[in-house]
Scaffold this motif. Structure first.
Motif, mmCIF file in Angstrom:
data_model
loop_
_atom_site.group_PDB
_atom_site.id
_atom_site.type_symbol
_atom_site.label_atom_id
_atom_site.label_comp_id
_atom_site.label_asym_id
_atom_site.label_seq_id
_atom_site.Cartn_x
_atom_site.Cartn_y
_atom_site.Cartn_z
ATOM 1 N N ASP A 88 0.102 7.204 -14.668
ATOM 2 C CA ASP A 88 -0.361 5.920 -15.192
ATOM 3 C C ASP A 88 0.690 5.165 -15.999
ATOM 4 O O ASP A 88 0.393 4.116 -16.564
ATOM 5 C CB ASP A 88 -1.607 6.128 -16.055
ATOM 6 C CG ASP A 88 -2.776 6.633 -15.240
ATOM 7 O OD1 ASP A 88 -2.879 6.251 -14.056
ATOM 8 O OD2 ASP A 88 -3.578 7.424 -15.764
ATOM 9 N N VAL A 89 1.915 5.696 -16.069
ATOM 10 C CA VAL A 89 2.960 5.029 -16.846
ATOM 11 C C VAL A 89 3.384 3.743 -16.137
ATOM 12 O O VAL A 89 3.853 3.759 -15.003
ATOM 13 C CB VAL A 89 4.183 5.959 -17.024
ATOM 14 C CG1 VAL A 89 5.297 5.215 -17.742
ATOM 15 C CG2 VAL A 89 3.778 7.207 -17.791
ATOM 16 N N SER A 103 -6.427 -1.941 -6.475
ATOM 17 C CA SER A 103 -5.015 -2.290 -6.596
ATOM 18 C C SER A 103 -4.263 -1.285 -7.458
ATOM 19 O O SER A 103 -4.719 -0.914 -8.542
ATOM 20 C CB SER A 103 -4.855 -3.686 -7.212
ATOM 21 O OG SER A 103 -5.496 -4.649 -6.424
ATOM 22 N N ASN A 104 -3.109 -0.854 -6.945
ATOM 23 C CA ASN A 104 -2.111 -0.111 -7.708
ATOM 24 C C ASN A 104 -2.593 1.250 -8.208
ATOM 25 O O ASN A 104 -2.384 1.612 -9.363
ATOM 26 C CB ASN A 104 -1.592 -0.960 -8.878
ATOM 27 C CG ASN A 104 -1.129 -2.317 -8.403
ATOM 28 O OD1 ASN A 104 -0.580 -2.444 -7.316
ATOM 29 N ND2 ASN A 104 -1.357 -3.336 -9.207
ATOM 30 N N LEU A 105 -3.245 1.977 -7.326
ATOM 31 C CA LEU A 105 -3.583 3.376 -7.606
ATOM 32 C C LEU A 105 -2.283 4.174 -7.585
ATOM 33 O O LEU A 105 -1.446 3.987 -6.706
ATOM 34 C CB LEU A 105 -4.534 3.906 -6.533
ATOM 35 C CG LEU A 105 -5.076 5.318 -6.717
ATOM 36 C CD1 LEU A 105 -5.982 5.379 -7.930
ATOM 37 C CD2 LEU A 105 -5.837 5.746 -5.476
ATOM 38 N N SER A 106 -2.095 5.061 -8.557
ATOM 39 C CA SER A 106 -0.819 5.763 -8.671
ATOM 40 C C SER A 106 -1.027 7.267 -8.807
ATOM 41 O O SER A 106 -1.972 7.708 -9.467
ATOM 42 C CB SER A 106 -0.055 5.252 -9.896
ATOM 43 O OG SER A 106 1.198 5.875 -10.022
ATOM 44 N N VAL A 107 -0.173 8.030 -8.155
ATOM 45 C CA VAL A 107 -0.146 9.488 -8.333
ATOM 46 C C VAL A 107 1.296 9.923 -8.555
ATOM 47 O O VAL A 107 2.222 9.370 -7.970
ATOM 48 C CB VAL A 107 -0.739 10.245 -7.121
ATOM 49 C CG1 VAL A 107 -2.237 10.017 -7.019
ATOM 50 C CG2 VAL A 107 -0.053 9.845 -5.824
ATOM 51 N N ALA A 108 1.480 10.888 -9.434
ATOM 52 C CA ALA A 108 2.821 11.413 -9.695
ATOM 53 C C ALA A 108 2.706 12.892 -9.984
ATOM 54 O O ALA A 108 1.765 13.343 -10.627
ATOM 55 C CB ALA A 108 3.455 10.686 -10.878
ATOM 56 N N SER A 109 3.664 13.681 -9.514
ATOM 57 C CA SER A 109 3.562 15.123 -9.633
ATOM 58 C C SER A 109 4.911 15.772 -9.387
ATOM 59 O O SER A 109 5.815 15.173 -8.804
ATOM 60 C CB SER A 109 2.557 15.661 -8.610
ATOM 61 O OG SER A 109 2.543 17.060 -8.633
ATOM 62 N N PHE A 143 3.988 -1.538 -9.794
ATOM 63 C CA PHE A 143 3.927 -1.356 -11.235
ATOM 64 C C PHE A 143 3.500 -2.678 -11.866
ATOM 65 O O PHE A 143 3.521 -3.727 -11.220
ATOM 66 C CB PHE A 143 5.299 -0.944 -11.781
ATOM 67 C CG PHE A 143 5.747 0.422 -11.348
ATOM 68 C CD1 PHE A 143 5.174 1.563 -11.878
ATOM 69 C CD2 PHE A 143 6.762 0.573 -10.418
ATOM 70 C CE1 PHE A 143 5.587 2.826 -11.497
ATOM 71 C CE2 PHE A 143 7.183 1.819 -10.019
ATOM 72 C CZ PHE A 143 6.602 2.956 -10.556
ATOM 73 N N THR A 144 3.114 -2.629 -13.149
ATOM 74 C CA THR A 144 2.746 -3.864 -13.836
ATOM 75 C C THR A 144 3.929 -4.824 -13.918
ATOM 76 O O THR A 144 3.748 -6.028 -14.084
ATOM 77 C CB THR A 144 2.235 -3.561 -15.251
ATOM 78 O OG1 THR A 144 3.201 -2.749 -15.936
ATOM 79 C CG2 THR A 144 0.910 -2.814 -15.208
ATOM 80 N N SER A 145 5.141 -4.302 -13.789
ATOM 81 C CA SER A 145 6.344 -5.137 -13.818
ATOM 82 C C SER A 145 6.483 -5.976 -12.550
ATOM 83 O O SER A 145 7.288 -6.905 -12.503
ATOM 84 C CB SER A 145 7.591 -4.266 -13.969
ATOM 85 O OG SER A 145 7.705 -3.387 -12.857
#
Length: 198
Positions: A88-89, A103-109, A143-145
């Motif tokens: 979520d960063v 919109s903008n679902l994110s996964v990181a691992s 990203f929000t950017s």
């Protein structure tokens, strides 16, 4: 001289293999594909990743559907392997059921599973609203950017992606047979009353 020629030949072959493997895109798809749900009921649809030949640390995506036919009740990314602490960063995930978008679902691992194995990304729970067939389409998230939330592999190289479209068929709720029977008895009774009055 022969050794150099063999070495150059081997390097050329390795480069050819690397370029051919790099040209094969990873796939993000929906499962079950082309599923059905009755109006008023809910169904779970998974987003699944496959053909990630060098694995992945994750990335972002967006999903769209027909807002007149479906409503997204919830989404769950806990099915994605590994620690989701970084997901979520710099990301703002938004569900807009009026527009039919997630919109903008994110996964990181940092998971280290089998690179070529298929893996779950998220579970989407849809509710059927009205009869019809809605397309389901995924795309790259941001990203929000405003920068693309690209998917990267273990070498931090950007992964080429294909998003496989699908559809979800919403069926009308059938009228129970007993209701037809009750309706015909009621109409017959009203007809008899009218005949008696006449």
């Amino acid at each position: 001289m022969k050794f150099v020629a063999k070495l150059l030949s081997a390097l050329a072959f390795a480069g050819l293999m690397a370029s051919s493997s790099a040209s094969q895109a990873a796939i993000i798809s929906f499962t079950p594909d082309n599923a059905s749900v009755a109006a008023g009921d809910t169904i779970q649809i998974k987003l699944v990743g496959s053909d990630f030949s060098n694995g992945t640390y994750g990335g972002g995506l967006s999903v769209s559907w027909d807002a007149s036919l479906l409503s997204l009740q919830s989404y769950d990314t806990s099915v994605f392997p590994g620690d989701l602490g970084l997901a979520d960063v710099g990301v703002n995930t938004v569900v807009d059921n009026n527009a039919g978008t997630l919109s903008n679902l994110s996964v990181a691992s940092f998971f280290d599973g089998a690179p070529n194995a298929s893996f779950d990304i998220a579970v989407l729970t849809f509710k059927g609203l009205a009869a019809g067939t809605s397309a389901l389409q995924a795309s790259l998230g941001q990203f929000t950017s405003g920068f693309d939330n690209v998917w990267t592999d273990y070498n931090n190289d950007v992964i080429s992606l294909q998003f496989a479209p699908s559809s979800l068929n919403v069926t009308a709720v059938p009228v129970p047979g007993a209701a037809w029977l009750f309706g015909s008895v009621l109409l017959g009774g009203l007809g008899a009353v009218r005949r008696q009055r006449a």
